[in-house]
Motif scaffolding. Structure first.
Motif, PDB file in Angstrom:
ATOM      1  N   LYS A   8       0.829  -1.210   0.000  1.00 57.87           N
ATOM      2  CA  LYS A   8       0.000   0.000   0.000  1.00 57.87           C
ATOM      3  C   LYS A   8       0.868   1.266   0.000  1.00 57.87           C
ATOM      4  CE  LYS A   8      -4.001  -2.205   2.147  1.00 57.87           C
ATOM      5  NZ  LYS A   8      -4.966  -2.181   3.264  1.00 57.87           N
ATOM      6  N   THR A   9       1.923   1.222  -0.798  1.00 56.45           N
ATOM      7  CA  THR A   9       2.828   2.365  -0.909  1.00 56.45           C
ATOM      8  C   THR A   9       2.224   3.427  -1.823  1.00 56.45           C
ATOM      9  OG1 THR A   9       4.726   0.891  -0.656  1.00 56.45           O
ATOM     10  CG2 THR A   9       5.159   3.083  -1.551  1.00 56.45           C
ATOM     11  N   PRO A  10       2.086   4.674  -1.390  1.00 51.45           N
ATOM     12  CA  PRO A  10       1.573   5.734  -2.266  1.00 51.45           C
ATOM     13  C   PRO A  10       2.496   5.942  -3.467  1.00 51.45           C
ATOM     14  CG  PRO A  10       1.589   6.436   0.034  1.00 51.45           C
ATOM     15  CD  PRO A  10       2.366   5.166  -0.032  1.00 51.45           C
ATOM     16  N   ILE A  11       1.902   6.126  -4.642  1.00 52.89           N
ATOM     17  CA  ILE A  11       2.679   6.238  -5.880  1.00 52.89           C
ATOM     18  C   ILE A  11       2.304   7.513  -6.615  1.00 52.89           C
ATOM     19  CG2 ILE A  11       3.145   5.183  -8.126  1.00 52.89           C
ATOM     20  CD1 ILE A  11       2.268   2.496  -6.711  1.00 52.89           C
ATOM     21  N   LEU A  12       3.324   8.285  -6.985  1.00 55.90           N
ATOM     22  CA  LEU A  12       3.145   9.446  -7.848  1.00 55.90           C
ATOM     23  C   LEU A  12       3.686   9.063  -9.224  1.00 55.90           C
ATOM     24  CD1 LEU A  12       3.792  13.091  -6.865  1.00 55.90           C
ATOM     25  CD2 LEU A  12       4.690  12.257  -9.024  1.00 55.90           C
ATOM     26  N   GLY A  61      -4.254  -0.998 -11.644  1.00 50.63           N
ATOM     27  CA  GLY A  61      -5.324  -1.144 -10.671  1.00 50.63           C
ATOM     28  C   GLY A  61      -5.457   0.024  -9.712  1.00 50.63           C
ATOM     29  N   VAL A  62      -5.016   1.217 -10.131  1.00 47.47           N
ATOM     30  CA  VAL A  62      -5.180   2.418  -9.311  1.00 47.47           C
ATOM     31  C   VAL A  62      -5.879   3.486 -10.145  1.00 47.47           C
ATOM     32  CG1 VAL A  62      -3.146   1.968  -7.890  1.00 47.47           C
ATOM     33  CG2 VAL A  62      -2.904   3.308  -9.974  1.00 47.47           C
ATOM     34  N   ALA A  63      -6.567   4.380  -9.471  1.00 47.75           N
ATOM     35  CA  ALA A  63      -7.207   5.491 -10.165  1.00 47.75           C
ATOM     36  C   ALA A  63      -6.156   6.545 -10.480  1.00 47.75           C
ATOM     37  CB  ALA A  63      -8.317   6.081  -9.304  1.00 47.75           C
ATOM     38  N   ALA A  64      -5.943   6.835 -11.768  1.00 49.92           N
ATOM     39  CA  ALA A  64      -4.969   7.830 -12.198  1.00 49.92           C
ATOM     40  C   ALA A  64      -5.643   9.202 -12.237  1.00 49.92           C
ATOM     41  CB  ALA A  64      -4.409   7.461 -13.566  1.00 49.92           C
ATOM     42  N   VAL A  65      -5.124  10.132 -11.455  1.00 48.06           N
ATOM     43  CA  VAL A  65      -5.714  11.473 -11.362  1.00 48.06           C
ATOM     44  C   VAL A  65      -4.722  12.484 -11.936  1.00 48.06           C
ATOM     45  CG1 VAL A  65      -6.712  13.205  -9.838  1.00 48.06           C
ATOM     46  CG2 VAL A  65      -6.959  10.772  -9.283  1.00 48.06           C
ATOM     47  N   ALA A  72      -7.024   8.543  -0.213  1.00 51.89           N
ATOM     48  CA  ALA A  72      -6.986   7.454  -1.198  1.00 51.89           C
ATOM     49  C   ALA A  72      -5.579   7.303  -1.768  1.00 51.89           C
ATOM     50  CB  ALA A  72      -7.991   7.721  -2.314  1.00 51.89           C
ATOM     51  N   PHE A  73      -4.893   8.426  -1.954  1.00 55.36           N
ATOM     52  CA  PHE A  73      -3.498   8.379  -2.410  1.00 55.36           C
ATOM     53  C   PHE A  73      -2.613   7.683  -1.388  1.00 55.36           C
ATOM     54  CE2 PHE A  73       0.582  10.810  -1.929  1.00 55.36           C
ATOM     55  CZ  PHE A  73       1.269  10.232  -2.990  1.00 55.36           C
ATOM     56  N   SER A 118      -3.300   7.643  -7.862  1.00 55.79           N
ATOM     57  CA  SER A 118      -1.955   8.085  -8.210  1.00 55.79           C
ATOM     58  C   SER A 118      -2.034   9.397  -8.979  1.00 55.79           C
ATOM     59  CB  SER A 118      -1.241   7.035  -9.064  1.00 55.79           C
ATOM     60  OG  SER A 118       0.043   7.492  -9.440  1.00 55.79           O
ATOM     61  N   PRO A 119      -1.502  10.492  -8.423  1.00 52.30           N
ATOM     62  CA  PRO A 119      -1.425  11.741  -9.193  1.00 52.30           C
ATOM     63  C   PRO A 119      -0.519  11.536 -10.401  1.00 52.30           C
ATOM     64  CG  PRO A 119      -0.970  12.105  -6.859  1.00 52.30           C
ATOM     65  CD  PRO A 119      -0.944  10.639  -7.074  1.00 52.30           C
ATOM     66  N   VAL A 120      -0.904  12.116 -11.545  1.00 50.80           N
ATOM     67  CA  VAL A 120      -0.137  11.938 -12.779  1.00 50.80           C
ATOM     68  C   VAL A 120       0.342  13.298 -13.271  1.00 50.80           C
ATOM     69  CG1 VAL A 120      -0.176  11.103 -15.158  1.00 50.80           C
ATOM     70  CG2 VAL A 120      -1.489   9.898 -13.394  1.00 50.80           C
ATOM     71  N   LEU A 121       1.659  13.392 -13.537  1.00 48.44           N
ATOM     72  CA  LEU A 121       2.245  14.606 -14.097  1.00 48.44           C
ATOM     73  C   LEU A 121       2.975  14.254 -15.385  1.00 48.44           C
ATOM     74  CD1 LEU A 121       2.899  14.767 -10.685  1.00 48.44           C
ATOM     75  CD2 LEU A 121       3.161  17.136 -11.424  1.00 48.44           C
ATOM     76  N   PHE A 122       2.982  15.168 -16.330  1.00 50.66           N
ATOM     77  CA  PHE A 122       3.647  14.986 -17.621  1.00 50.66           C
ATOM     78  C   PHE A 122       4.857  15.916 -17.698  1.00 50.66           C
ATOM     79  CE2 PHE A 122      -0.670  13.614 -18.244  1.00 50.66           C
ATOM     80  CZ  PHE A 122      -0.607  12.578 -19.172  1.00 50.66           C
ATOM     81  N   GLY A 123       5.901  15.473 -18.423  1.00 46.20           N
ATOM     82  CA  GLY A 123       7.054  16.347 -18.582  1.00 46.20           C
ATOM     83  C   GLY A 123       8.166  15.703 -19.378  1.00 46.20           C
ATOM     84  N   SER A 124       9.342  16.306 -19.298  1.00 45.56           N
ATOM     85  CA  SER A 124      10.525  15.832 -19.996  1.00 45.56           C
ATOM     86  C   SER A 124      11.729  16.022 -19.068  1.00 45.56           C
ATOM     87  CB  SER A 124      10.741  16.608 -21.299  1.00 45.56           C
ATOM     88  OG  SER A 124      12.013  16.323 -21.850  1.00 45.56           O
ATOM     89  N   ALA A 125      12.151  14.930 -18.426  1.00 49.06           N
ATOM     90  CA  ALA A 125      13.239  15.030 -17.438  1.00 49.06           C
ATOM     91  C   ALA A 125      14.529  15.527 -18.072  1.00 49.06           C
ATOM     92  CB  ALA A 125      13.461  13.674 -16.775  1.00 49.06           C
TER      93      ALA A 125
END
Length: 533
Positions: A130-134, A159-163, A240-241, A247-254
């Motif tokens: 049950k580790t929180p995942i970003l 199996g997680v809700a992607a927000v 829930a997180f 799982s909060p979802v962010l987009f980018g370019s490392a």
């Protein structure tokens, strides 16, 4: 115990499938925190710059991470303990053990490839704990899959809700930035602009007309997709997180430094401070006054000049102070922790104090082993670290018989470290190495030569499977090991192991010996296994 110091801590791992950009992201997280001034690169051989987290010589040669690394730094008011893990599945055991020591994880996904096999395995481990995942979807400056498709894949496979917290405006060559759904603002992308101290152009409350004038048809499409997903996905719920359900979802370019600061900010704002840890006897709360810690990783030869062996310890409760007397509950031995360090990969600083969530290192010469629990006196045993039954086996022989003793000592250290599984046949004969993947053998062979000056020959073994055998009746286990002596071996913790060439051999043995349990997974708790007498 300082509650304020406890609340400052954020301890997380960066996980991904190989080549998703995990180590690059780790470097940029260090850059944005101010911990380093120049980001290395996993491909920087000609420049002589390497990723800070890749400290082994073989990592620098091959441009891959083969061992987990620990880095501590401050960001704002927070103290960050960042653990970079190997992405390659051949080193998955190291990653699994690291995940037992963190409170959250950042999952990096290649926007072109989506959710890949190793990502699924790692997420299964996170979900079981049950580790929180970003989630960070990387490489938006390249041609990637549709964001809606990626979001759907995350939810279906993981199996997680992607927000979504952000949403891309264009992709590939036409990637122009992200729309921040939470703050109703746009961060404009320009390759390489978002560097340490550099300003990122941010547009507040941009209207549709201004958006289309600035970003063309990409703006209209982004707004339509955002409207669609906000209606279809749940509102972000921190509880829930923290339960591993969202799982909060962010987009980018490392590689272009874009979206990295938002990950750090999200971790500080959302990730939990240290939480209670399960021990066999009871749950241990981080705000308890007495110090407790667990050894989740052992690494030999981080400093070749001193031939050191460092035990990495997750502080679970209390306040660590240098010089305090600690008890190893496995053997009831005590020692004074005078030489204790924190890390920025291979760079070390002496530690005067540490708090729950911190990762500290204790150099030692075999005193501490994987799974050991350290306390100020209480008999506790934190629940174990996972070891998986190997899938490939090879026998090992020393080229120069005069170096046989050195090989034995080297294999003992590497086995205790968890770099490879070492099996000593009960009836004698060549030592057998077991691994999850072929690359493990190559790394061990390289390390034996470079670190221990021992040349070896590796040859395929006749075995293909192994199972750790246990039984509630010691006499029955003794009779079993006597009956199958030619197939039995002891691993680095003296756990009796049954070796087989085919699964049918295990099935036959199971039917003949119903009281014997054949285990594919062994949890190492620091408690020694006793040999069958």
């Amino acid at each position: 115990m300082s509650v304020a110091e406890l609340r400052r801590r954020r301890t997380f791992a960066v996980i991904s499938h190989p080549d998703a950009g995990k180590t690059t992201l780790t470097e940029k997280l260090l850059l944005f925190s101010g911990a380093i001034q120049i980001a290395g690169t996993v491909k920087g051989k000609k420049s002589g710059r390497f990723a800070t987290s890749d400290w082994m010589e073989i990592e620098k040669q091959r441009g891959i991470s083969v061992a987990s690394s620990v880095m501590q730094f401050e960001y704002g008011d927070a103290v960050i303990n960042l653990l970079d893990t190997p992405g390659h599945e051949d080193f998955s055991e190291d990653t699994y053990r690291v995940l037992t020591a963190v409170d959250a994880a950042v999952m990096v996904i290649d926007g072109a490839n989506g959710v890949e096999a190793q990502t699924l395995k790692l997420l299964e481990v996170c979900r079981s704990r049950k580790t929180p995942i970003l989630t960070f979807i990387n490489k938006l400056d390249r041609e990637v899959r549709e964001p809606l498709e990626l979001l759907d894949e995350i939810e279906q496979h993981l199996g997680v809700a992607a927000v979504p917290f952000t949403w891309p405006i264009g992709m590939g060559k036409e990637f122009q930035g992200v729309y921040d759904i939470q703050r109703d603002q746009v961060r404009v992308f320009r390759a390489g602009q978002e560097s340490l101290g550099g300003a990122v152009e941010t547009l507040q409350n941009i209207g549709d007309a201004d958006g289309e004038a600035r970003f063309g048809y990409h703006w209209k499409r982004t707004k339509e997709e955002v409207e669609l997903i906000t209606g279809a996905t749940p509102t972000f719920d921190r509880d829930a997180f923290l339960a591993g359900q969202q799982s909060p979802v962010l987009f980018g370019s490392a590689i272009n430094n874009f979206g990295v600061k938002e990950i750090l900010d999200a971790l500080v704002d959302l990730a939990p401070p240290p939480s209670p840890r399960a021990a066999v006897q009871r749950a241990v709360s981080p705000d308890e006054a007495k110090f407790t810690g667990v050894v989740f990783k052992v690494q030999a030869n981080m400093d070749l000049a001193h031939r050191d062996r460092v035990a990495f310890i997750r502080v679970c409760s209390g306040h660590f102070e240098r010089g305090m007397q600690l008890k190893v509950t496995r053997n009831n031995k005590t020692f004074r922790a005078n030489n204790v360090v924190s890390f920025l990969s291979q760079r070390r600083e002496t530690v005067a104090e540490a708090y729950p969530g911190d990762i500290i290192g204790i150099p030692n010469h075999g005193t501490l082993s994987l799974g050991d629990t350290l306390t100020e006196g209480e008999d506790l045993q934190f629940t174990g670290l996972p070891f998986f039954a190997p899938e490939i086996f090879q026998t090992i022989e020393v080229v120069d018989p005069m170096r046989a003793k050195q090989l034995g000592e080297a294999l003992k250290q590497l086995g205790e470290e968890g770099a490879i599984q070492v099996f000593r046949p009960i009836h004698g004969g060549a030592t057998i190495l077991g691994a999850v993947g072929q690359l493990q053998f190559e790394v061990v062979s390289h390390r034996l030569s470079a670190e221990y000056k021992v040349a070896v020959r590796l040859m395929p073994a006749r075995y293909r499977l192994s199972r750790w055998v246990t039984c509630d009746d010691p006499a029955e286990l003794r009779r079993f090991t006597d009956s199958y002596e030619a197939r039995m071996a002891y691993d680095a913790s003296n756990a009796p192991t049954y070796l087989a060439s085919h699964v049918s051999e295990i099935e036959v043995a199971q039917k003949a010996w119903p009281k014997i349990v054949f285990n594919e997974l062994r949890e190492h708790s620091g408690a020694p296994f006793k040999k069958a007498m």
